[in-house]
Design an enzyme around this catalytic site. Structure first.
Site, PDB file in Angstrom:
ATOM      1  N   LYS A  15      20.712  85.932  53.583  1.00 21.84           N
ATOM      2  CA  LYS A  15      22.147  86.002  53.840  1.00 21.84           C
ATOM      3  C   LYS A  15      22.476  85.879  55.327  1.00 21.84           C
ATOM      4  CE  LYS A  15      26.412  86.753  52.671  1.00 21.84           C
ATOM      5  NZ  LYS A  15      27.074  85.607  52.047  1.00 21.84           N
ATOM      6  N   TRP A  47      12.080  88.117  54.999  1.00 30.47           N
ATOM      7  CA  TRP A  47      12.340  86.691  54.864  1.00 30.47           C
ATOM      8  C   TRP A  47      11.359  86.051  55.853  1.00 30.47           C
ATOM      9  CZ3 TRP A  47      13.974  82.596  58.036  1.00 30.47           C
ATOM     10  CH2 TRP A  47      14.384  81.444  57.365  1.00 30.47           C
ATOM     11  N   ARG A  91      19.221  90.381  52.502  1.00 25.66           N
ATOM     12  CA  ARG A  91      18.845  89.850  53.811  1.00 25.66           C
ATOM     13  C   ARG A  91      17.514  89.107  53.794  1.00 25.66           C
ATOM     14  NH1 ARG A  91      21.801  92.183  57.910  1.00 25.66           N
ATOM     15  NH2 ARG A  91      20.242  91.548  59.413  1.00 25.66           N
ATOM     16  N   GLU A 119      22.552  75.028  47.079  1.00 31.91           N
ATOM     17  CA  GLU A 119      21.851  76.253  47.498  1.00 31.91           C
ATOM     18  C   GLU A 119      21.535  77.193  46.345  1.00 31.91           C
ATOM     19  OE1 GLU A 119      23.809  79.036  50.197  1.00 31.91           O
ATOM     20  OE2 GLU A 119      25.752  78.359  49.502  1.00 31.91           O
ATOM     21  N   GLU A 164      31.629  71.524  51.144  1.00 34.56           N
ATOM     22  CA  GLU A 164      31.334  72.910  50.765  1.00 34.56           C
ATOM     23  C   GLU A 164      30.929  72.993  49.287  1.00 34.56           C
ATOM     24  OE1 GLU A 164      30.634  75.517  52.192  1.00 34.56           O
ATOM     25  OE2 GLU A 164      31.040  77.124  50.772  1.00 34.56           O
TER      26      GLU A 164
HETATM   27  O1  M6R Z   1      27.152  84.604  58.668  1.00 31.75           O
HETATM   28  P1  M6R Z   1      27.477  83.165  58.978  1.00 31.75           P
HETATM   29  O2  M6R Z   1      28.799  82.754  58.444  1.00 31.75           O
HETATM   30  O3  M6R Z   1      27.343  82.866  60.433  1.00 31.75           O
HETATM   31  O4  M6R Z   1      26.369  82.336  58.225  1.00 31.75           O
HETATM   32  C1  M6R Z   1      26.281  80.949  58.385  1.00 31.75           C
HETATM   33  C2  M6R Z   1      25.496  80.305  57.273  1.00 31.75           C
HETATM   34  O5  M6R Z   1      24.172  80.757  57.293  1.00 31.75           O
HETATM   35  C3  M6R Z   1      26.111  80.603  55.899  1.00 31.75           C
HETATM   36  O6  M6R Z   1      27.436  80.210  55.854  1.00 31.75           O
HETATM   37  C4  M6R Z   1      25.339  79.864  54.783  1.00 31.75           C
HETATM   38  O7  M6R Z   1      25.476  78.500  54.928  1.00 31.75           O
HETATM   39  C5  M6R Z   1      25.855  80.336  53.430  1.00 31.75           C
HETATM   40  N1  M6R Z   1      24.891  81.172  52.795  1.00 31.75           N
HETATM   41  C6  M6R Z   1      26.153  79.244  52.491  1.00 31.75           C
HETATM   42  O8  M6R Z   1      26.682  79.738  51.305  1.00 31.75           O
END
Ligand code: M6R
Length: 608
Positions: free
Chosen positions: A603, A70, A27, A488, A481
């Site tokens: 995360k 964070w 987190r 990332e 994607e």
């Molecule tokens: O928990 P969520 O799906 O709402 O999170 C959204 C984004 O923060 C998340 O998908 C982020 O882009 C990923 N870590 C990418 O791999």
């Protein structure tokens, strides 16, 4: 976005707190800290860096709190790491979320003589509680009053050395109480106490749970209005310990990539009968589905890309207009939402602040709402008119992989389900797509058998600093994607865009050092895609492609290619994303990156 844990019981915090905190370091992981009550005092330990490298022993005691950060307010430093203390060092606080009115509270407290030692928004909390204690209030009343003065999202753990009490307050950010044999735990996510507690109580917004260290620790829950709440039912935690382990894989991300066939199986289990989609979660929602005139999808990051795929699927199968929006932008426009508009929020965690805010705005404007989440009982699930769980199991790697493919599987089932309800596609067509969906796990495993080929492609291309990811139709969203995954975790510059859009400017970047990754696996618009490949080649650009196994024509044009098994166009993203996840993983691994905890990321993004 910060993880908090707390413990109060007969056991020793030095055993529990570091282990619980380690479970939550997905987190946030720039710094961490502990406070343990020992000999009537807070024993504080704070460090900068990742818990992975922490080998010190924390103080022994029966009650304590911890935090993994964070950074939002204030740079990464020991001074800004939590816990934060009141001036008299009676109160220690850890916090996840953002206190939006921290500046005005800080000014007011400073005028009263409080001295702040950090740049954080959090530090106002212990001082505010202290201010109420100084007015003669008891601990519970002081905490309750403080919570009423805070604006923004917060989950707080507050430790009082005078009354030997621990409490957790929730408003917008997640907080769960774990009931274990050796005491009571608090955590931002039940994974935090998975090793020690089998049952959990999910706190609601506006609730504070108090635990006192007196014989057997017991829990009492009060509202922010000061009223005691009826005892809440504890629920069994349905997490398996192995789901939170790497199980021999080098990284969680790799393990989660390879788990995808089983995740798709568990996601679709019980949701297909007689080759038709069945979504029990939507029973009672069917009237709304039939009346829907327009769909708006709100999500962030990877979930946003799943939303874009859903737009393609639903427009094709329902024949209603669909709009996909970055959740963070939605509420700052004036979105035109009518009552026959269905707003679908997609979120792995179910806690993303931007997506939650968009969902609330949609409700405020009278839309029907639905959520697709991976965490059952999450805020977004609870606040939506209906919620479908993706059942991927806990996703620990910061880069989303299995959450993405299970989101697509649920969205495909949803698109097919709606088409049945609305009679906008023939049963034969629907059954054909469902049949292909059922074959996905087997086809994913076929891709894994060829993982060394993608590993080789990744290795030879890891020297490049820039990549374009291009696709057309449904492949374009997979390209987006694929680019996000690469940037990332490897920090390599990667852009995704529609293949044909490149010629309107971006093509100026192409040269022999700027490879293009083409996604053409859906088999649609292949002639057009080949034209775009030629445009890159004509400018000495290197071409890597993800194509389907029957496409020898495209293969001939590429420097490197990876074939996936052929499937239906609408199912193809479930397969074509796999080599791109592996490509990103192997490039990052080749570069020695911290794959599960990439720099600057966290995360669960519970701040706006
Ligand atoms: O928990 P969520 O799906 O709402 O999170 C959204 C984004 O923060 C998340 O998908 C982020 O882009 C990923 N870590 C990418 O791999």
């Amino acid at each position: 976005m910060c993880g908090i844990v707390g413990y109060c019981g007969n056991g020793n915090v030095s055993e529990f707190l570091p282990a619980c905190l380690k479970r939550l370091d997905y987190r946030g992981y720039d710094s961490f800290g502990f406070s343990v009550l020992s000999n009537g005092d807070h024993k504080i330990l704070k460090r900068v860096g990742k818990l992975d490298y922490f080998a010190e022993k924390i103080q022994s005691g029966n009650i304590g709190i911890a935090h993994t950060r964070w950074a939002t307010h204030g740079k990464v430093s020991e001074k800004n790491a939590h816990p934060h203390l009141s001036c008299d060092k009676r109160i220690a606080v850890v916090h996840n979320g953002i206190i939006e009115n921290h500046s005005s509270l800080r000014r007011a407290l400073e005028r009263k003589g409080h001295f702040f030692s950090s740049e954080t928004d959090t530090e106002v909390v212990p001082h505010l509680i202290e201010a109420f204690l100084c007015e003669g209030k008891g601990f519970r009343e002081a905490v309750t009053l403080a919570c009423n003065h805070l604006e923004g999202n917060f989950a707080l753990l507050i430790l009082d050395k005078k009354s030997n009490q621990l409490c957790g307050a929730k408003n917008g950010s997640p907080l769960v109480v774990g009931l274990g044999n050796e005491g009571i735990f608090f955590a931002s996510d039940p994974i935090g106490f998975i090793d020690y507690a089998g049952k959990a109580i999910f706190l609601g917004d506006g609730e504070i749970a108090f635990v006192k260290m007196e014989g057997n620790s017991e829990i009492e829950i009060f509202g922010f209005n000061g009223e005691k709440k009826a005892a809440k039912k504890a629920v069994k935690i349905n997490l398996r310990r192995w789901q939170a382990e790497k199980n021999g894989f080098k990284h969680f991300m790799l393990k989660e990539i390879f788990e995808q066939p089983e995740c798709i199986e568990s996601c679709t289990a019980g949701r297909i009968k007689n080759s038709l989609p069945v979504l029990e979660e939507l029973e009672g929602f069917n009237g709304k589905i039939k009346k829907t005139e327009r769909i708006v999808i709100v999500a962030c990051g990877t979930s946003l890309h799943a939303g874009m795929i859903a737009e393609f699927l639903i427009e094709k199968l329902w024949k209603v207009p669909v709009k996909v929006e970055c959740a963070s932008e939605f509420r700052y426009r004036c979105p035109v939402i009518g009552k026959n508009c269905l707003v679908v929020a997609i979120s792995q965690s179910g806690e993303t602040a931007d997506t939650l805010a968009a969902l609330r705005e949609a409700k405020r404007r009278g839309a029907q709402t639905m959520a697709i989440v991976n965490v059952e009982g999450s805020t977004i699930a609870r606040e939506s008119g209906a919620a479908i769980c993706t059942k991927a199991g806990p996703e620990i790697g910061v880069a989303s992989t299995k959450a993405f493919t299970t989101q697509i599987a649920v969205l495909l089932l949803f698109a097919l389900y709606g088409a049945v309800q609305r009679k906008t596609a023939s049963k034969e067509e629907i059954k054909l797509i469902v049949l292909e969906l059922k074959k996905v796990p087997v086809k994913m495993r076929e891709i894994f058998e060829k993982k060394n080929k993608i590993k080789f492609i990744a290795k030879v291309n890891s020297k490049y600093s820039n990549f374009l990811f291009l696709g057309r139709g449904i492949d374009y969203f997979v390209a987006l994607e694929g680019a996000l995954k690469l940037k990332e975790i490897s920090y390599v510059n990667a852009w995704g865009m529609p293949a044909a859009e490149m010629k309107h400017g971006t093509i100026a970047l192409i040269d022999k050092n700027f490879p293009a990754v083409f996604v053409g696996a859906s088999g649609a618009l292949l002639e057009k895609l080949r034209g775009n490949i030629q445009e890159v080649k004509a400018r000495s650009g290197k071409v890597i492609s993800i194509i389907n196994e029957c496409d020898s024509e495209t293969a001939k044009l590429c420097n490197e290619f990876f074939c996936i098994p052929k499937t239906h166009e609408l199912v193809s993203p479930l397969l074509s994303i796999i080599p791109l996840q592996l490509f990103a993983y192997y490039v990052a691994d080749e570069m020695g990156r911290e794959i599960d905890k990439p720099r600057n990321l966290a995360k669960s993004v519970t701040v706006e």
